[in-house]
Enzyme design. Structure first.
Site, short mmCIF file in Angstrom:
data_model
loop_
_atom_site.label_atom_id
_atom_site.label_comp_id
_atom_site.label_asym_id
_atom_site.label_seq_id
_atom_site.Cartn_x
_atom_site.Cartn_y
_atom_site.Cartn_z
CG ASP A 1 14.52 -26.52 -43.32
OD1 ASP A 1 15.40 -27.05 -44.02
OD2 ASP A 1 13.55 -25.91 -43.79
CG ASP B 1 11.11 -28.50 -43.73
OD1 ASP B 1 10.74 -29.49 -43.11
OD2 ASP B 1 11.22 -27.38 -43.21
CE LYS B 2 12.98 -25.91 -47.80
NZ LYS B 2 12.95 -26.34 -46.39
CB CYS C 1 9.37 -30.90 -35.91
SG CYS C 1 11.16 -31.06 -35.84
CD GLU D 1 12.33 -22.64 -42.92
OE1 GLU D 1 11.52 -23.24 -43.64
OE2 GLU D 1 12.76 -23.09 -41.83
CB SER E 1 10.38 -22.35 -39.54
OG SER E 1 9.89 -23.55 -39.00
#
Length: 551
Positions: free
Chosen positions: A78, A120-121, A191, A442, A468
């Site tokens: 992302d 994320d996904k 992150c 985002e 985000s």
């Protein structure tokens, strides 16, 4: 076992011939086939260590009597996709990941799975697949990144995004910004703040689909390799006991996930992913349920971007289980849920204590009596909108100001960079929803620029897109219905007064009802020329309020 139907008997000699072409022995074929779903690649920093995790999982499976076989899952970073058309392809990969994993498992007859996601996904996409397939499954992520350090202070990805805003106003030099570039992300891993990847990896623990430490043990720690080996062993134990995802991901388990979500102050993206995962489990998790849980759940953690603590600090303080233990002191956790350990939640968290009250606030001394996420409704968002309440400055919890209206992220970013946004404004970014984007981008660039330019205590931002987990400030996303579906956000005009009241869960457009009715009567949403997967996605995707699931 499923694999027996394609391994045993004379009629399956062709299948066995192909297995032998892989180098598998008769001894290996006599054991359960365990699929290891690896999201390793060389473009996502979150994933570059996953090959080591996968090797450890394979060893754990083999030690426990299984035959591990690896196949891939895609991943989008992302951070790299942020701020351009690439972000249109982030959320939509959640369904590609679920669909492709379902296809691979059913085509090849695996008996059990170990999912190795991190970004994320990947996590929600693979949880959706696990629910569909309903064979014994354990999750083990690649782990979070260690925090960076600039001028002796810890940093995370949001620091460099906000540094860009500071540079644009002359607050820092090009040399200082380059220092942020080089020091913000010092290791592999997801992150280091409570962003979406870490949120979902922590919530995988809470749901019962991952072992203790899945969400918090840093990517570079040897303990992460040990965890991966134990995940491989655990899935073999699940196979023997026939414990399956739908036994674990129950209504009570999702209640726990939403509760810990509020206590941790997770990314607002969890309000997209938990409903989508629940949908695959045959359950309905909606925004009203989330708000009800938030109303009674204290916020115990202020991890970056909400505060100055990071995932490594949460791990040292006792991790997710310690947070659950704190919450259980007031009966907020359903302790009877079964987990991948074969034990209940209550058994798992019994001796997991909070060792740092500065990182995990005690239950009787929370940051707030209500949860880190709030759902706002009103005439501007009748189906709901979402804000990370724990990352909003106190002076912005209630705000009223004139709308500054933009039909894309790029338009808004250009205005922010040009200094056209002033104190008191409410930035409105529309046509960025699931259908309108498409892909529900985002808005980290504009929100970080606002914070970096020193406007975080006076400017709000609302969008039918999303944010985000690195976003902080009075940033309200998932506004539903979205502009592309004829929602009220589509008829907001420049200068209209917008009222935000986060404690009261209200988002209102202060324009006469007769005027709004006339605007809606004449409103024709903008249409974009789309091709390929974006066109198919826009056709079938539901609203953000429903988790942006495909129908």
């Amino acid at each position: 076992m499923f694999s027996d139907s394609i391994k045993h008997g004379a009629q399956n000699a062709p299948h066995r011939a192909l297995y032998h072409a892989l180098g598998l022995t008769d001894e290996e074929l006599s054991r359960p086939l365990v699929g290891i779903v690896s999201s390793y690649n060389e473009i996502v920093p979150v994933h570059i260590n996953i090959d080591k995790i996968v090797d450890a999982v394979k060893l754990g499976v083999a030690m426990a009597g299984g035959t591990p076989i690896v196949f891939p899952a895609i991943a989008v970073c992302d951070g790299i996709a942020m701020g351009h058309k690439g972000m249109k392809y982030s959320l939509i990969t959640r369904d590609l990941i679920a669909d492709s994993t379902e296809a691979m498992v059913n085509a090849h007859g695996f008996d059990a799975l170990v999912m190795v996601p991190n970004c994320d996904k990947n996590v929600p996409g693979l949880l959706m697949a696990a629910a569909r397939l309903n064979i014994p499954t354990v999750f083990v992520s690649g782990g979070p990144m260690l925090a960076g350090r600039v001028d002796g202070a810890k940093t995370s990805l949001s620091s460099i995004f906000e540094a860009t805003g500071k540079y644009n106003t002359g607050a820092i030099t090009a040399e200082k910004m380059h220092e942020y570039e080089c020091k913000t992300c010092p290791t592999c891993g997801s992150c280091s703040g409570m962003y979406t990847a870490n949120s979902m990896n922590c919530l995988s623990e809470v749901l019962g689909m991952a072992l203790r430490g899945n969400g918090t043990i840093p990517a570079v720690y040897s303990a992460r390799i040990e965890l991966a080996k134990h995940a491989g062993m655990a899935v073999m134990d699940m196979l023997k006991k026939n414990i399956r995802p739908l036994d674990i991901m129950t209504e009570d388990a999702f209640h726990n996930a939403l509760t810990v979500d509020m206590a941790l102050g997770c990314s607002t993206n969890s309000m997209l992913h938990l409903p989508a995962i629940a949908h695959e489990c045959g359950l309905d998790i909606n925004l009203d349920i989330a708000n009800g849980i938030s109303a009674v759940t204290p916020n115990l953690c202020h991890l970056a971007p909400a505060g100055r603590t990071y995932m490594e600090d949460l791990d040292e303080a006792g991790g997710v289980y310690a947070v659950m233990n704190e919450l259980s002191k007031k009966g907020l956790i359903k302790t009877d849920c079964i987990t991948v350990t074969g034990k209940t939640v209550g058994e798992n968290i019994a001796n997991c204590y909070n060792t740092d009250p500065e990182v995990i606030r005690p239950i009787d001394n929370p940051y707030s009596e209500t949860g880190g996420i709030a759902v706002l409704r009103g005439n501007l968002a009748p189906d709901g909108s979402v804000v990370k309440r724990s990352a909003v400055l106190p002076e912005m919890l209630v705000h009223e100001g004139p709308a500054r209206v933009f039909d894309s992220e790029e338009e808004a970013q250009a205005a922010i960079n040009a200094g056209k946004i002033k104190a008191g404004d409410v930035v409105v970014i529309r046509y960025e929803g699931p259908k309108g984007g498409p892909g529900m981008r985002e808005m980290l660039n504009p929100t970080s620029a606002i914070m970096g330019m020193g406007l975080g205590n006076s400017v709000a931002l609302i969008t039918d897109g999303r944010f985000s987990g690195a976003t902080r400030g009075a940033c309200i996303g998932h506004v539903s219905p979205e502009a592309a579906s004829g929602g009220m956000i589509g008829v907001v005009e420049e200068g209209d007064i917008i009222s935000i009241d986060i404690p009261a869960n209200k988002l209102e457009l202060k324009v006469d009802e007769a005027v709004l009715a006339e605007r809606l009567k004449n409103f024709k949403p903008k249409q974009k020329e789309l091709t390929g997967y974006l066109k198919r996605y826009a056709t079938f995707v539901s609203s953000g309020a429903e988790g942006a699931i495909l129908k």
